[in-house]
Design a protein around this motif. Sequence first.
Motif, PDB file in Angstrom:
ATOM      1  N   ARG A  77      -6.377   4.018   8.415  1.00 31.84           N
ATOM      2  CA  ARG A  77      -5.776   4.069   6.988  1.00 31.84           C
ATOM      3  C   ARG A  77      -4.494   3.186   7.014  1.00 31.84           C
ATOM      4  O   ARG A  77      -4.468   2.609   5.828  1.00 31.84           O
ATOM      5  CB  ARG A  77      -5.412   5.586   7.183  1.00 31.84           C
ATOM      6  N   ILE A 137       6.115  13.643   4.849  1.00 30.10           N
ATOM      7  CA  ILE A 137       7.031  12.560   5.616  1.00 30.10           C
ATOM      8  C   ILE A 137       7.886  13.519   6.497  1.00 30.10           C
ATOM      9  O   ILE A 137       8.560  14.547   6.121  1.00 30.10           O
ATOM     10  CB  ILE A 137       7.886  11.827   4.615  1.00 30.10           C
ATOM     11  N   ASN A 139      11.609  13.292   8.860  1.00 26.81           N
ATOM     12  CA  ASN A 139      12.372  12.390   9.217  1.00 26.81           C
ATOM     13  C   ASN A 139      12.963  12.779  10.401  1.00 26.81           C
ATOM     14  O   ASN A 139      13.230  13.802  10.742  1.00 26.81           O
ATOM     15  CB  ASN A 139      13.501  12.689   7.906  1.00 26.81           C
ATOM     16  N   ARG A 155       4.998   9.002   8.337  1.00 28.76           N
ATOM     17  CA  ARG A 155       4.424   9.656   7.401  1.00 28.76           C
ATOM     18  C   ARG A 155       2.885   9.891   7.822  1.00 28.76           C
ATOM     19  O   ARG A 155       2.085   9.255   8.556  1.00 28.76           O
ATOM     20  CB  ARG A 155       4.085   8.439   6.089  1.00 28.76           C
ATOM     21  N   ASN A 169       8.684   4.514   9.155  1.00 27.03           N
ATOM     22  CA  ASN A 169       9.765   3.960   8.367  1.00 27.03           C
ATOM     23  C   ASN A 169      10.968   3.726   9.372  1.00 27.03           C
ATOM     24  O   ASN A 169      11.373   4.520  10.113  1.00 27.03           O
ATOM     25  CB  ASN A 169      10.128   4.803   7.241  1.00 27.03           C
ATOM     26  N   TRP A 174       9.194   0.591   5.169  1.00 28.19           N
ATOM     27  CA  TRP A 174       8.090   1.012   5.554  1.00 28.19           C
ATOM     28  C   TRP A 174       6.963   0.030   6.042  1.00 28.19           C
ATOM     29  O   TRP A 174       6.988  -0.869   5.667  1.00 28.19           O
ATOM     30  CB  TRP A 174       7.184   1.805   4.470  1.00 28.19           C
TER      31      TRP A 174
ATOM     32  N   ASP B  28       4.260  -8.763  -4.986  1.00 26.36           N
ATOM     33  CA  ASP B  28       5.380  -7.597  -5.063  1.00 26.36           C
ATOM     34  C   ASP B  28       6.724  -8.168  -4.905  1.00 26.36           C
ATOM     35  O   ASP B  28       7.591  -7.459  -5.855  1.00 26.36           O
ATOM     36  CB  ASP B  28       4.958  -6.604  -3.655  1.00 26.36           C
ATOM     37  N   GLY B 229      13.397   8.150   4.264  1.00 27.11           N
ATOM     38  CA  GLY B 229      12.275   7.683   3.508  1.00 27.11           C
ATOM     39  C   GLY B 229      11.541   8.699   2.775  1.00 27.11           C
ATOM     40  O   GLY B 229      11.340   9.982   3.105  1.00 27.11           O
ATOM     41  N   SER B 230      11.561   8.545   1.246  1.00 25.77           N
ATOM     42  CA  SER B 230      11.207   9.669   0.409  1.00 25.77           C
ATOM     43  C   SER B 230       9.608   9.300   0.039  1.00 25.77           C
ATOM     44  O   SER B 230       9.229   8.097   0.122  1.00 25.77           O
ATOM     45  CB  SER B 230      12.152   9.887  -0.926  1.00 25.77           C
ATOM     46  N   GLU B 231       9.164  10.179  -0.750  1.00 27.11           N
ATOM     47  CA  GLU B 231       7.912  10.144  -1.122  1.00 27.11           C
ATOM     48  C   GLU B 231       7.684   8.926  -1.926  1.00 27.11           C
ATOM     49  O   GLU B 231       6.686   7.990  -1.948  1.00 27.11           O
ATOM     50  CB  GLU B 231       7.133  11.314  -2.056  1.00 27.11           C
ATOM     51  N   ASP B 233       9.240   5.807  -2.089  1.00 24.03           N
ATOM     52  CA  ASP B 233       9.297   4.576  -1.725  1.00 24.03           C
ATOM     53  C   ASP B 233       7.950   4.055  -0.816  1.00 24.03           C
ATOM     54  O   ASP B 233       8.049   2.928  -0.733  1.00 24.03           O
ATOM     55  CB  ASP B 233      10.522   4.335  -0.974  1.00 24.03           C
ATOM     56  N   ALA B 234       7.284   4.762  -0.548  1.00 22.54           N
ATOM     57  CA  ALA B 234       6.115   4.849   0.219  1.00 22.54           C
ATOM     58  C   ALA B 234       5.069   4.523  -0.903  1.00 22.54           C
ATOM     59  O   ALA B 234       4.740   5.538  -1.320  1.00 22.54           O
ATOM     60  CB  ALA B 234       5.673   5.617   1.247  1.00 22.54           C
ATOM     61  N   LYS B 235       4.827   3.393  -1.293  1.00 30.03           N
ATOM     62  CA  LYS B 235       4.235   3.164  -2.667  1.00 30.03           C
ATOM     63  C   LYS B 235       2.637   3.622  -2.304  1.00 30.03           C
ATOM     64  O   LYS B 235       1.956   3.296  -1.159  1.00 30.03           O
ATOM     65  CB  LYS B 235       4.123   1.876  -2.958  1.00 30.03           C
ATOM     66  N   LYS B 236       1.927   4.244  -3.261  1.00 29.61           N
ATOM     67  CA  LYS B 236       0.588   4.615  -3.048  1.00 29.61           C
ATOM     68  C   LYS B 236      -0.129   3.179  -3.277  1.00 29.61           C
ATOM     69  O   LYS B 236       0.175   2.351  -4.057  1.00 29.61           O
ATOM     70  CB  LYS B 236       0.081   5.629  -4.041  1.00 29.61           C
ATOM     71  N   PRO B 237      -1.406   3.140  -2.341  1.00 30.65           N
ATOM     72  CA  PRO B 237      -2.109   1.983  -2.490  1.00 30.65           C
ATOM     73  C   PRO B 237      -2.542   1.952  -3.997  1.00 30.65           C
ATOM     74  O   PRO B 237      -2.930   2.841  -4.654  1.00 30.65           O
ATOM     75  CB  PRO B 237      -3.377   2.167  -1.602  1.00 30.65           C
ATOM     76  N   ASP B 238      -2.736   0.529  -4.602  1.00 33.55           N
ATOM     77  CA  ASP B 238      -2.991   0.170  -5.834  1.00 33.55           C
ATOM     78  C   ASP B 238      -4.467   0.336  -6.090  1.00 33.55           C
ATOM     79  O   ASP B 238      -5.374  -0.142  -5.429  1.00 33.55           O
ATOM     80  CB  ASP B 238      -2.766  -0.863  -6.211  1.00 33.55           C
ATOM     81  N   GLY B 239      -4.953   1.732  -6.546  1.00 33.86           N
ATOM     82  CA  GLY B 239      -6.336   1.756  -6.859  1.00 33.86           C
ATOM     83  C   GLY B 239      -7.418   2.201  -5.979  1.00 33.86           C
ATOM     84  O   GLY B 239      -8.567   1.591  -6.014  1.00 33.86           O
ATOM     85  N   LEU B 240      -6.917   2.675  -4.848  1.00 34.62           N
ATOM     86  CA  LEU B 240      -7.721   2.759  -3.625  1.00 34.62           C
ATOM     87  C   LEU B 240      -8.338   4.226  -3.626  1.00 34.62           C
ATOM     88  O   LEU B 240      -7.421   5.155  -3.866  1.00 34.62           O
ATOM     89  CB  LEU B 240      -7.065   2.414  -2.363  1.00 34.62           C
ATOM     90  N   ALA B 241      -9.465   4.488  -3.278  1.00 32.07           N
ATOM     91  CA  ALA B 241      -9.915   5.723  -2.953  1.00 32.07           C
ATOM     92  C   ALA B 241      -9.290   6.077  -1.757  1.00 32.07           C
ATOM     93  O   ALA B 241      -9.284   5.497  -0.800  1.00 32.07           O
ATOM     94  CB  ALA B 241     -11.489   5.817  -2.931  1.00 32.07           C
ATOM     95  N   PRO B 242      -8.866   7.390  -1.562  1.00 27.58           N
ATOM     96  CA  PRO B 242      -8.294   7.901  -0.326  1.00 27.58           C
ATOM     97  C   PRO B 242      -9.070   7.975   0.859  1.00 27.58           C
ATOM     98  O   PRO B 242     -10.562   8.054   0.862  1.00 27.58           O
ATOM     99  CB  PRO B 242      -8.011   9.235  -0.700  1.00 27.58           C
TER     100      PRO B 242
END
Lengths: 218, 242
Positions: A77, A137, A139, A155, A169, A174, B28, B229-231, B233-242
Amino acid sequence: MNTLKKVIWAAVAGCMLMLAGGAMAQTKQEAPDALIKRISEDVMATAKSDKAIKNGDAHRVQQIVEEKILPYVDFQRTTMLATGRYWRDASDEQKKRLTEEFRSLLVYTYAGAIAQIRDQQLEYKPFRADPSDTDVIVNTQVIQPRGTPIQLSYRLEKKDSGWKIYDINVLGAWLVQAYKDSFASEIGKSGIDGLIKTLAEKNKKLAISFAQKVKQAS
Amino acid sequence: MKSMTRSILLVGMLLLGGCATTDSGSADANDPFESYNRSMFKFNDAVDNAVLKPAATAYKDNLPSFVQTAISNFFGNIGDVWTMVNNLLQGKVEHGLNDMMRVAVNTTMGFGGVLDIASEAGIQKHKEDFGQTLGKWGVAPGPYVVLPLFGPSTVRDTAAFPVNIYGDPWTYTTPVSVRNTGAVIRVVDQRAQLLGASNLLEDVALDRYIFVRSAYLQSRANDVRDGAGSEDDAKKPDGLAP
């Protein structure tokens, strides 16, 4: 005398129950924050007490990483996210090799970080998540003897086999995101195979400098 | 010292202005000055390898660690004054008062800041500078800039840089000889604290320029948000199936 015996037996029985309960909870599924805490405490305690690590034995450090951290990391992943949109274009073989090479590189990264553990303390921040969440997440922060505390977050994703770490992180950055730009630039220059080659070369270099550190320590 | 800093800044700005934009294919990052930045990164690296890193290594290896801690604490305490001002400017009164406590306690009971008693008492340090304050006020970071000698920055933080110098109590220390010697020791001490991290970075980064840029921009944005680290700022991958 008799009462004393009874008390001892009760204590022993209590301990057994707690142990059994603990084992059961672990097989059931450990909460993500509990998992991070357990791994961190384990690694910190080992790094602080192990003589070989204190002497800078790189081989031993790597062993710790393999044993205590890797079982809880989802490298596939991590690699997929760092590769971003190029992942879809990669063949299965490329995906496999890319994951392997990135995995080795990250093992060196972890090992390098563990080798630096001295008298730091860990602090766990309150964990907020819904029981139904599958992506969370956790911390923590590293308290150093001097300087500002270092933010360290993980994460995790919920899998059938338990929670798995897939991103870290440090000080607000990250790991996946930090590697993503490098990956994109390598792929832009010479494709997925070029990236695999660059990673492999990097790992070879690291292996050599690692072997030297092992020599110095022994 | 101050005029030197100013002329370095000026030279940096001129170089920036005269520089064509390039793109390395990393979509980016906001880095239109990449070719200038890369050469400055190289220059900084050369200076670091020739001067700063050896000095910091010698400092770390030879000075007893309690002396190093005392030096870090001393300059940390001076830095806390400016942190306090910035916390107040950002409207974070509680943090600002905390910093005031820190400075008061460390300056008096900590013998002029040599001991960091406040941290031991649980009053934690939250470093803030004027760049973060501008960020809090809504100023966007703008493109990435590598400053001569001072390293990674952004256009916003570069603009805040002289303000940080004016706001730093050490800038007004007399006599000048003490101020300059102190400034050198401070830089060496800060570099020494980073030795472990920078050695590790050299080992594991594919392209150090890109790695440092990504890490710096992310980390700086995080400082402005004061967030762990909040949700988002960890960017979700662009257009990827999980």
